[in-house]
Design a protein around this motif. Structure first.
Motif, mmCIF file in Angstrom:
data_model
loop_
_atom_site.group_PDB
_atom_site.id
_atom_site.type_symbol
_atom_site.label_atom_id
_atom_site.label_comp_id
_atom_site.label_asym_id
_atom_site.label_seq_id
_atom_site.Cartn_x
_atom_site.Cartn_y
_atom_site.Cartn_z
ATOM 1 N N GLY A 192 0.762 -1.206 -0.010
ATOM 2 C CA GLY A 192 0.058 -0.206 0.017
ATOM 3 C C GLY A 192 0.636 1.188 -0.010
ATOM 4 O O GLY A 192 1.938 1.065 0.442
ATOM 5 N N GLN A 193 0.379 2.330 -0.422
ATOM 6 C CA GLN A 193 0.970 3.534 -0.542
ATOM 7 C C GLN A 193 0.083 4.753 -0.186
ATOM 8 O O GLN A 193 -0.898 4.741 -0.637
ATOM 9 N N ILE A 194 0.639 5.968 0.339
ATOM 10 C CA ILE A 194 -0.086 7.356 0.448
ATOM 11 C C ILE A 194 1.026 8.227 0.322
ATOM 12 O O ILE A 194 2.089 8.263 0.677
ATOM 13 N N THR A 195 0.446 9.408 -0.231
ATOM 14 C CA THR A 195 1.288 10.734 -0.704
ATOM 15 C C THR A 195 1.110 11.343 0.940
ATOM 16 O O THR A 195 -0.003 11.746 1.333
ATOM 17 N N VAL A 196 2.259 11.654 1.259
ATOM 18 C CA VAL A 196 2.270 12.393 2.576
ATOM 19 C C VAL A 196 2.114 14.015 2.301
ATOM 20 O O VAL A 196 1.725 14.672 3.017
ATOM 21 N N ALA A 197 3.135 14.401 1.364
ATOM 22 C CA ALA A 197 3.219 15.703 1.257
ATOM 23 C C ALA A 197 3.674 15.734 -0.391
ATOM 24 O O ALA A 197 4.439 14.987 -0.861
ATOM 25 N N ASP A 198 3.151 16.799 -1.225
ATOM 26 C CA ASP A 198 3.344 17.119 -2.414
ATOM 27 C C ASP A 198 3.432 18.326 -2.879
ATOM 28 O O ASP A 198 2.600 19.091 -2.781
ATOM 29 N N ALA A 199 4.832 18.529 -3.246
ATOM 30 C CA ALA A 199 5.177 19.943 -3.846
ATOM 31 C C ALA A 199 5.204 19.964 -5.472
ATOM 32 O O ALA A 199 6.022 20.828 -5.913
ATOM 33 N N CYS B 147 7.201 19.247 -7.696
ATOM 34 C CA CYS B 147 8.748 18.993 -7.871
ATOM 35 C C CYS B 147 9.183 18.119 -6.914
ATOM 36 O O CYS B 147 10.258 17.243 -7.183
ATOM 37 N N LEU B 148 8.561 18.018 -5.723
ATOM 38 C CA LEU B 148 8.926 17.010 -4.615
ATOM 39 C C LEU B 148 7.725 16.256 -4.214
ATOM 40 O O LEU B 148 6.671 17.084 -3.769
ATOM 41 N N VAL B 149 8.036 14.920 -3.939
ATOM 42 C CA VAL B 149 6.691 14.145 -3.250
ATOM 43 C C VAL B 149 7.196 13.494 -2.381
ATOM 44 O O VAL B 149 8.112 12.561 -2.403
ATOM 45 N N VAL B 150 6.543 13.484 -0.986
ATOM 46 C CA VAL B 150 6.955 12.414 -0.007
ATOM 47 C C VAL B 150 5.922 11.363 0.135
ATOM 48 O O VAL B 150 4.681 11.686 0.171
ATOM 49 N N THR B 151 6.404 10.422 -0.138
ATOM 50 C CA THR B 151 5.437 9.078 -0.320
ATOM 51 C C THR B 151 5.856 7.943 0.865
ATOM 52 O O THR B 151 6.946 7.895 1.122
ATOM 53 N N ALA B 152 4.676 7.619 1.433
ATOM 54 C CA ALA B 152 4.816 6.219 2.349
ATOM 55 C C ALA B 152 4.534 5.066 1.510
ATOM 56 O O ALA B 152 3.328 4.926 1.235
ATOM 57 N N ALA C 231 -3.165 -1.576 3.456
ATOM 58 C CA ALA C 231 -3.739 -0.311 3.300
ATOM 59 C C ALA C 231 -3.233 0.869 4.152
ATOM 60 O O ALA C 231 -2.923 0.583 5.207
ATOM 61 N N CYS C 232 -3.192 1.921 3.503
ATOM 62 C CA CYS C 232 -2.509 3.093 4.254
ATOM 63 C C CYS C 232 -3.616 4.176 4.324
ATOM 64 O O CYS C 232 -3.682 5.053 3.585
ATOM 65 N N PRO C 233 -4.489 3.804 5.515
ATOM 66 C CA PRO C 233 -5.420 5.106 5.693
ATOM 67 C C PRO C 233 -5.125 6.442 5.878
ATOM 68 O O PRO C 233 -3.707 6.411 6.178
ATOM 69 N N GLY C 234 -5.932 7.202 6.418
ATOM 70 C CA GLY C 234 -5.422 8.774 6.606
ATOM 71 C C GLY C 234 -4.678 8.902 7.625
ATOM 72 O O GLY C 234 -3.878 9.783 7.771
ATOM 73 N N ARG D 128 3.155 12.657 8.685
ATOM 74 C CA ARG D 128 3.236 14.079 8.543
ATOM 75 C C ARG D 128 3.569 14.859 9.840
ATOM 76 O O ARG D 128 4.505 15.490 9.746
ATOM 77 N N MET D 129 3.143 14.113 10.868
ATOM 78 C CA MET D 129 3.454 15.066 12.074
ATOM 79 C C MET D 129 4.897 14.559 12.517
ATOM 80 O O MET D 129 5.604 15.529 13.226
ATOM 81 N N GLN D 130 5.409 13.430 12.234
ATOM 82 C CA GLN D 130 6.741 12.988 12.677
ATOM 83 C C GLN D 130 7.635 13.650 11.850
ATOM 84 O O GLN D 130 8.867 14.456 12.012
ATOM 85 N N LEU D 131 7.270 13.893 10.596
ATOM 86 C CA LEU D 131 8.062 14.753 9.500
ATOM 87 C C LEU D 131 8.013 16.231 9.958
ATOM 88 O O LEU D 131 9.028 16.974 9.934
#
Length: 340
Positions: free
Chosen positions: A69-76, A78-83, A299-302, A309-312
């Motif tokens: 499973g995967q989820i986008t944590v932050a999306d700029a 040009c840069l994407v943080v994915t889990a 699955a990567c729920p919300g 994101r909080m850890q980041l």
């Protein structure tokens, strides 16, 4: 004298009417050309696809299943943080004896991050030095790492199930899969992959849907059946036997058939018969329930996104990155405009 009714004007290109007419032609047409809309052209189709009845065999001595499973944590952009995480489960004697959610792995992806991303995957010497890295490759990497561990942990006679097809991302050399299949054969383990929604087509229309209708006419609506679709002629597996691709309906109550990939030297009917025995769950008839459990675990729920994101954010605070800098990079401008 009878006057012929005027013909309707042709539908405008791009209209709903034109789209409906094209779909009707595809779904009810008689064309027989075979294709794989997934973009891989190495599948050699059988000249004639023959349906065969499928019986229920004994369940495998042990069944492992892997899904990611995967989820986008932050999306700029040009840069994407994915889990990403890859889950494993093990069934033995009809009971689930292991549920492993898998570690959440976090990666930064983007055009300028390919070198760092390749290093973070631990595939030095496997990926090409100029290989671009995206979320599909990252997820594939950790799913197949979980498959590799499952092959080592499985007992002889076990079945290891993978969600999707039996081919890692195209950027991973075929030597990786060949080594994996050879190791599975050495340990007496069978590797099989089940695709939930196949891209196989005949005459431009979904092939499996056509086979389901043909099987209902031939055997009745509650028959279990299978059919050989073709072979992926790649130098993988024992003695370079490639991969055999089949379609199968695994339960009388199953609403769908599935594409299933097997090693080229496997006894397809024997493997499928044993798969029938682990595909009779009332909630998911016709789909292997070990894979259904793995899908739920992976699955990567919300809340996973929120936690990462909080850890980041906490770590970026410690690194001295101001909140306004992060907000300007990762704010969802569409959501902000729609809210205003």
């Amino acid at each position: 004298m009878t006057t012929a009714a005027p013909s309707a004007p042709p539908a405008a290109p791009g209209s709903v009417e034109a789209t409906a007419a094209r779909l009707a032609a595809l779904l009810t047409g008689s064309a027989t050309a075979m294709s794989d809309a997934g973009g891989r052209g190495d599948l050699e189709f059988e000249p004639v696809i023959g349906l065969r009845r499928l019986g229920r065999g004994e369940p495998p001595v042990e069944t492992w299943a892997v899904d990611g499973g995967q989820i986008t944590v932050a999306d700029a952009r040009c840069l994407v943080v994915t889990a990403i995480r890859a889950a494993r489960v093990r069934f033995r004697d009809g009971e689930c004896s292991l549920e492993e959610e898998g570690d959440v792995r976090v990666h930064v992806l983007g055009p300028g991050e390919h070198d760092a991303a390749r290093a973070s995957l631990g595939l030095a010497g496997v990926l090409a030095s100029d290989c671009a890295v995206d979320a599909n490759l990252v997820r594939d990497r950790w799913e197949w790492e979980a498959v590799e561990r499952s092959i080592e942990d499985a007992v002889p006679g076990a079945l290891v199930l993978v969600d999707g097809d039996l081919q890692p991302d195209w950027r991973i050399p075929s030597s990786f899969l060949s080594r994996l299949l050879d190791r599975a054969a050495e340990r007496g383990v069978v590797l099989a992959a089940v695709t939930k929604h196949s891209s196989l087509a005949r005459g431009g229309a979904p092939l499996l849907g056509q086979l389901e209708l043909e099987a209902a006419t031939l055997y009745g609506t509650r028959a279990t059946w299978w059919a050989s679709i073709g072979t992926v002629r790649r130098d993988v597996g024992p003695a370079g036997s490639g991969i055999q691709v089949v379609a199968a309906r695994l339960d009388p109550d199953a609403p769908f058939a599935f594409r299933i990939d097997l090693p080229g030297d496997a006894d397809a009917e024997a493997v499928l018969s044993s798969l029938v025995a682990v595909s009779d769950d009332a909630a998911f008839p016709g789909y292997p329930y070990p894979l259904a459990v793995a899908d739920r675990l992976a699955a990567c729920p919300g809340w996973v996104r929120s936690e990462v994101r909080m850890q980041l954010d906490d770590l970026l605070d410690r690194a001295g990155v101001p909140p306004e800098v992060r907000d300007r990079a990762f704010a969802d401008r569409h959501a902000l405009m729609e809210r205003s």
